[in-house]
Design a protein around this motif. Structure first.
Motif, PDB file in Angstrom:
ATOM      1  N   ILE A 173       6.777  -0.061  -1.841  1.00 26.59           N
ATOM      2  CA  ILE A 173       5.405  -0.563  -1.923  1.00 26.59           C
ATOM      3  C   ILE A 173       4.674  -0.356  -0.604  1.00 26.59           C
ATOM      4  CG2 ILE A 173       4.006  -2.644  -2.229  1.00 26.59           C
ATOM      5  CD1 ILE A 173       6.110  -3.581  -4.281  1.00 26.59           C
ATOM      6  N   MET A 174       5.380  -0.537   0.514  1.00 33.45           N
ATOM      7  CA  MET A 174       4.746  -0.307   1.811  1.00 33.45           C
ATOM      8  C   MET A 174       4.329   1.143   1.943  1.00 33.45           C
ATOM      9  SD  MET A 174       3.870  -2.274   4.289  1.00 33.45           S
ATOM     10  CE  MET A 174       2.862  -1.910   5.737  1.00 33.45           C
ATOM     11  N   GLY A 175       5.140   2.045   1.408  1.00 37.30           N
ATOM     12  CA  GLY A 175       4.774   3.461   1.426  1.00 37.30           C
ATOM     13  C   GLY A 175       3.470   3.706   0.698  1.00 37.30           C
ATOM     14  N   THR A 211       4.422   8.356  -4.443  1.00 38.26           N
ATOM     15  CA  THR A 211       3.810   7.451  -5.398  1.00 38.26           C
ATOM     16  C   THR A 211       2.544   8.030  -5.983  1.00 38.26           C
ATOM     17  OG1 THR A 211       2.961   6.349  -3.467  1.00 38.26           O
ATOM     18  CG2 THR A 211       4.758   5.290  -4.557  1.00 38.26           C
ATOM     19  N   ALA A 212       2.562   8.085  -7.265  1.00 33.31           N
ATOM     20  CA  ALA A 212       1.483   8.405  -8.172  1.00 33.31           C
ATOM     21  C   ALA A 212       0.303   9.133  -7.577  1.00 33.31           C
ATOM     22  CB  ALA A 212       1.040   7.130  -8.841  1.00 33.31           C
ATOM     23  N   GLY A 224       6.431   8.251   0.588  1.00 31.80           N
ATOM     24  CA  GLY A 224       6.022   6.963   1.140  1.00 31.80           C
ATOM     25  C   GLY A 224       6.500   6.750   2.560  1.00 31.80           C
ATOM     26  N   ALA A 225       7.759   7.056   2.819  1.00 29.01           N
ATOM     27  CA  ALA A 225       8.335   6.940   4.168  1.00 29.01           C
ATOM     28  C   ALA A 225       8.782   8.327   4.616  1.00 29.01           C
ATOM     29  CB  ALA A 225       9.499   5.973   4.174  1.00 29.01           C
ATOM     30  N   ASP A 226       8.180   8.829   5.677  1.00 27.85           N
ATOM     31  CA  ASP A 226       8.538  10.158   6.188  1.00 27.85           C
ATOM     32  C   ASP A 226       9.791  10.104   7.048  1.00 27.85           C
ATOM     33  OD1 ASP A 226       6.097  11.801   5.341  1.00 27.85           O
ATOM     34  OD2 ASP A 226       5.178  10.108   6.370  1.00 27.85           O
TER      35      ASP A 226
END
Length: 429
Positions: free
Chosen positions: A173-175, A215-216, A222-224
């Protein structure tokens, strides 16, 4: 873990280490990890982080990235213990150091856990109401721990995966918050942001390999880069930078520093306590104050019940560590499962005991360090996710309402079974 010294030369930063991660460091065994993924895990290090730091010092601004670091709340007590500071002061010390390296924004992932917990609460109530012997929707098993989820997907499959809560983990979710919501607020393309996540365990690195992490709407990972708390401490210890403390940033661009807070778990985000209280109120109109845990087999297997007139209305459990997870799975497969909900964590002792921060040189848990972390974490005020005005605003501004189709897209996931490995990626840390 064998490290090279971190050096500065002509304004550039060079990689700290080639960190070798052994699969014994997490719950994921050979059955969970493909050969290619195993290679990727073994090569994970701070290389990309320093590559972007160096790139941002070059003249070609078209190649520059906005560097964002998100820190898990269970990592902060580790820094507090190491710095001999409170969690709030340690977060300022860490933030100041990261910004002195060249990081642009430092966030706390507590708000992502807010979303994950709230969606887990709603899903449990829905499952409870839909449950029947013919189509069992219960028990619901928590899905925030990536080591547990990967083990369930790659090894266990049915009948376990249908019971996994579909709410995404705080990391996922943070991503989305960084690469979608924050990117749009800053008028940035998601691929112009390099997002680093600091976490207490190595399983978070494996989580970034999940197929649905891009994400969509933004189609960007999200996290690199995922670094453990211990890897960050190594960078700090081997640097000669003198940094001033700095306040942690907010996703909303406000200048006022927000008070550090945590969720109601002794060593984790406390999904059990939050889901339990919500379910008690929504399903039985019972207000639960302090949640009372009863230790069963061992300190990492605990039970919580809601009783009325001698009848057990809700029976929840917390199962931490591989031994307890095996017992849960065995009972579930045999159909002799007394619980409505189980909070499952791969690490014995919970997230604070993640091997990316609580491990001594001999490979065992540093018990004194863990004791200090638990004390630091306990001192942080607890605030339920329902009370966060920012979260309620984000449901409207970012997701078009708490019940919109975008919520399902941004905050929920689907699970795969054995034989359907997530598509591997060329991810470098």
């Amino acid at each position: 873990m064998k490290c090279e010294h971190c050096t500065r030369k002509k304004g550039e930063f060079h990689k700290l280490a080639d960190a070798k991660i052994f699969l014994s460091d997490c719950l994921a065994c050979d059955s969970c990890v493909t050969a290619e993924e195993g290679l990727q895990v073994s090569q994970q290090n701070a290389k990309d982080f320093f590559r972007v730091l160096n790139l941002n010092k070059k003249c070609d601004t078209s190649q520059h990235k906005v560097l964002v670091v998100s820190v898990c709340p269970q990592s902060l007590p580790y820094f507090a213990a190491k710095f001999r500071l409170s969690v709030t002061d340690a977060s300022r010390r860490l933030c100041g150091f990261l910004k002195s390296l060249g990081v642009h924004y430092v966030f706390d992932t507590t708000i992502a856990a807010d979303f994950s917990i709230l969606e887990s609460q709603k899903e449990f109530v829905h499952r409870y109401r839909q449950h029947s012997e013919g189509e069992p929707a219960l028990p619901m098993l928590s899905s925030a721990c990536p080591g547990w989820v990967r083990y369930a997907e790659r090894v266990l499959g049915h009948p376990v995966t249908p019971h996994l809560c579909t709410a995404k983990s705080p990391q996922q979710i943070m991503g989305s918050l960084v690469k979608d919501y924050f990117a749009r607020r800053q008028n940035l393309s998601p691929d112009k942001i390099f997002h680093v996540l600091v976490a207490p365990c190595y399983d978070r690195k494996l989580e970034a390999l999940r197929e649905d992490v891009p994400t969509a709407s933004h189609g960007s990972r999200g996290a690199d880069c995922v670094l453990t708390s211990g890897e960050i401490i190594q960078i700090m210890e081997q640097s000669d930078l003198v940094a001033k403390d700095a306040a942690v940033d907010t996703l909303f661009g406000g200048l006022n520093e927000e008070e550090m807070r945590r969720h109601d778990g002794a060593s984790s985000d406390g999904y059990l306590a939050h889901v339990f209280r919500h379910a008690a109120k929504q399903l039985f109109d019972e207000d639960v104050g302090e949640v009372t845990y009863r230790t069963l087999r061992n300190k990492d297997f605990q039970e919580v019940t809601l009783e009325k007139n001698g009848e057990v209305l809700l029976r929840f459990a917390a199962a931490y560590g591989f031994r307890n997870i095996q017992n849960v799975v065995l009972k579930l497969k045999k159909g002799k499962f007394p619980y409505h909900f189980v909070e499952v964590l791969a690490c014995a002792g919970g997230c604070l005991n993640g091997r990316g921060q609580a491990q001594a040189e001999d490979g065992r848990t540093d018990k004194e360090l863990l004791r200090q972390m638990e004390g630091k974490y306990a001192d942080v005020p607890v605030r339920p996710p329902e009370s966060s005005t920012h979260v309620q605003e984000l449901y409207q501004e970012w997701l078009d309402g708490a019940d919109s189709p975008r919520v399902q897209e941004a905050l929920h996931t689907v699970y795969q079974g054995p034989g359907l490995p997530a598509a591997s990626r060329d991810i470098k840390w």
